[in-house]
Each structure stands twice: as C-alpha cells, then as structure tokens.
Scaffold this motif. Structure first.
Motif, PDB file in Angstrom:
ATOM      1  N   ARG A 107       0.832  -1.083  -0.076  1.00 21.90           N
ATOM      2  CA  ARG A 107       0.075   0.193  -0.004  1.00 21.90           C
ATOM      3  C   ARG A 107       0.894   1.046  -0.053  1.00 21.90           C
ATOM      4  O   ARG A 107       0.666   2.145  -0.451  1.00 21.90           O
ATOM      5  CB  ARG A 107      -0.943  -0.145   1.387  1.00 21.90           C
ATOM      6  N   LEU A 108       1.941   1.336   0.817  1.00 22.95           N
ATOM      7  CA  LEU A 108       2.846   2.364   0.852  1.00 22.95           C
ATOM      8  C   LEU A 108       3.358   2.833  -0.616  1.00 22.95           C
ATOM      9  O   LEU A 108       3.550   4.032  -0.820  1.00 22.95           O
ATOM     10  CB  LEU A 108       3.859   2.226   1.945  1.00 22.95           C
ATOM     11  N   VAL A 109       3.785   1.764  -1.335  1.00 25.31           N
ATOM     12  CA  VAL A 109       4.275   2.084  -2.677  1.00 25.31           C
ATOM     13  C   VAL A 109       3.060   2.688  -3.523  1.00 25.31           C
ATOM     14  O   VAL A 109       3.519   3.678  -4.250  1.00 25.31           O
ATOM     15  CB  VAL A 109       4.803   0.895  -3.272  1.00 25.31           C
ATOM     16  N   GLY A 110       2.023   2.440  -3.424  1.00 26.01           N
ATOM     17  CA  GLY A 110       1.001   2.760  -4.224  1.00 26.01           C
ATOM     18  C   GLY A 110       0.644   4.318  -3.826  1.00 26.01           C
ATOM     19  O   GLY A 110       0.520   5.147  -4.648  1.00 26.01           O
ATOM     20  N   LEU A 111       0.760   4.631  -2.300  1.00 30.50           N
ATOM     21  CA  LEU A 111       0.505   5.825  -1.790  1.00 30.50           C
ATOM     22  C   LEU A 111       1.561   6.820  -2.516  1.00 30.50           C
ATOM     23  O   LEU A 111       1.239   7.977  -2.897  1.00 30.50           O
ATOM     24  CB  LEU A 111       0.317   5.813  -0.439  1.00 30.50           C
ATOM     25  N   MET A 126       3.354   6.552  -5.108  1.00 29.60           N
ATOM     26  CA  MET A 126       3.024   6.876  -6.536  1.00 29.60           C
ATOM     27  C   MET A 126       1.959   7.841  -6.799  1.00 29.60           C
ATOM     28  O   MET A 126       2.055   8.775  -7.489  1.00 29.60           O
ATOM     29  CB  MET A 126       3.014   5.430  -7.168  1.00 29.60           C
ATOM     30  N   CYS A 127       0.995   7.621  -5.818  1.00 35.17           N
ATOM     31  CA  CYS A 127      -0.178   8.602  -6.082  1.00 35.17           C
ATOM     32  C   CYS A 127       0.399   9.951  -5.773  1.00 35.17           C
ATOM     33  O   CYS A 127      -0.050  10.942  -6.494  1.00 35.17           O
ATOM     34  CB  CYS A 127      -1.459   8.025  -5.400  1.00 35.17           C
ATOM     35  N   ILE A 128       0.966  10.409  -4.509  1.00 34.30           N
ATOM     36  CA  ILE A 128       1.426  11.610  -4.377  1.00 34.30           C
ATOM     37  C   ILE A 128       2.443  12.115  -5.446  1.00 34.30           C
ATOM     38  O   ILE A 128       2.247  13.422  -5.594  1.00 34.30           O
ATOM     39  CB  ILE A 128       2.105  11.366  -2.942  1.00 34.30           C
ATOM     40  N   ARG A 129       3.101  11.289  -5.936  1.00 37.63           N
ATOM     41  CA  ARG A 129       4.373  11.750  -6.907  1.00 37.63           C
ATOM     42  C   ARG A 129       3.281  12.072  -8.221  1.00 37.63           C
ATOM     43  O   ARG A 129       3.611  13.178  -8.646  1.00 37.63           O
ATOM     44  CB  ARG A 129       5.118  10.585  -7.207  1.00 37.63           C
ATOM     45  N   GLY A 174      -8.355  15.218  -8.648  1.00 35.71           N
ATOM     46  CA  GLY A 174      -9.013  15.174  -7.814  1.00 35.71           C
ATOM     47  C   GLY A 174      -9.385  13.650  -7.524  1.00 35.71           C
ATOM     48  O   GLY A 174      -9.737  13.127  -6.381  1.00 35.71           O
ATOM     49  N   HIS A 175      -9.368  12.749  -8.540  1.00 37.60           N
ATOM     50  CA  HIS A 175      -9.503  11.431  -8.559  1.00 37.60           C
ATOM     51  C   HIS A 175      -8.464  10.787  -7.563  1.00 37.60           C
ATOM     52  O   HIS A 175      -8.597  10.002  -7.045  1.00 37.60           O
ATOM     53  CB  HIS A 175      -9.399  10.735  -9.811  1.00 37.60           C
ATOM     54  N   ILE A 176      -7.061  11.485  -7.909  1.00 36.33           N
ATOM     55  CA  ILE A 176      -6.047  10.772  -7.130  1.00 36.33           C
ATOM     56  C   ILE A 176      -6.578  11.132  -5.692  1.00 36.33           C
ATOM     57  O   ILE A 176      -5.895  10.550  -4.596  1.00 36.33           O
ATOM     58  CB  ILE A 176      -4.735  11.375  -7.529  1.00 36.33           C
TER      59      ILE A 176
END
Length: 75
Positions: A1-5, A7-10, A68-70
């Motif tokens: 989950r942290l990697v996905g998080l 990536m979303c922030i980036r 917004g979706h992110i």
C-alpha cells in the motif's frame, strides 16, 4: 500500500506541475488574443488561437479532474 500511496502523491505533484505549465501557456495565448488587432480577429490565425485556448482550458479541467481522483484515492 505504501508504494501505491507514494506513487499517487508523486503523480499528483507531476499533475500540478503540468497544470502550472499549461496554465502559463494558456494565459500567454489569451493575452495575445486580447491584444490582437480588432480588424484581424476574424482571421484563420485568430481562430487557431481561440482553438488553442479552448483546448488548453479543457486540458486544465482534465488535469484538475485527475488530481481530484487521486486525492479521493488517497482518502
């Protein structure tokens, strides 16, 4: 989950940078249109400028939607 998080922030930061660039170009093109001689405003070049501003504005809306979706995905 942290990697996905992460990536979303980036991705959100990258979209913000892209939005800033698109907004700068859109504002510049709009300024050109606003200062275009009135007797040339019906020309093909002016119409292309209008189309460019419309397309850039649409792109900005889509970037904002994506951000917004992110944000929603991040909770």
């Amino acid at each position: 989950r942290l990697v996905g998080l992460e990536m979303c922030i980036r991705d959100r930061k990258m979209l913000s940078s892209a939005a800033s660039i698109v907004e700068t170009v859109c504002d510049s093109e709009q300024d050109c249109m606003d200062n275009y001689p009135e007797n040339l405003q019906g020309t093909e070049k002016f119409e292309r400028m209008e189309d460019a501003v419309d397309s850039l504005s649409d792109a900005l809306e889509k970037i904002d939607d994506a951000k917004g979706h992110i944000q929603s995905a991040l909770g």
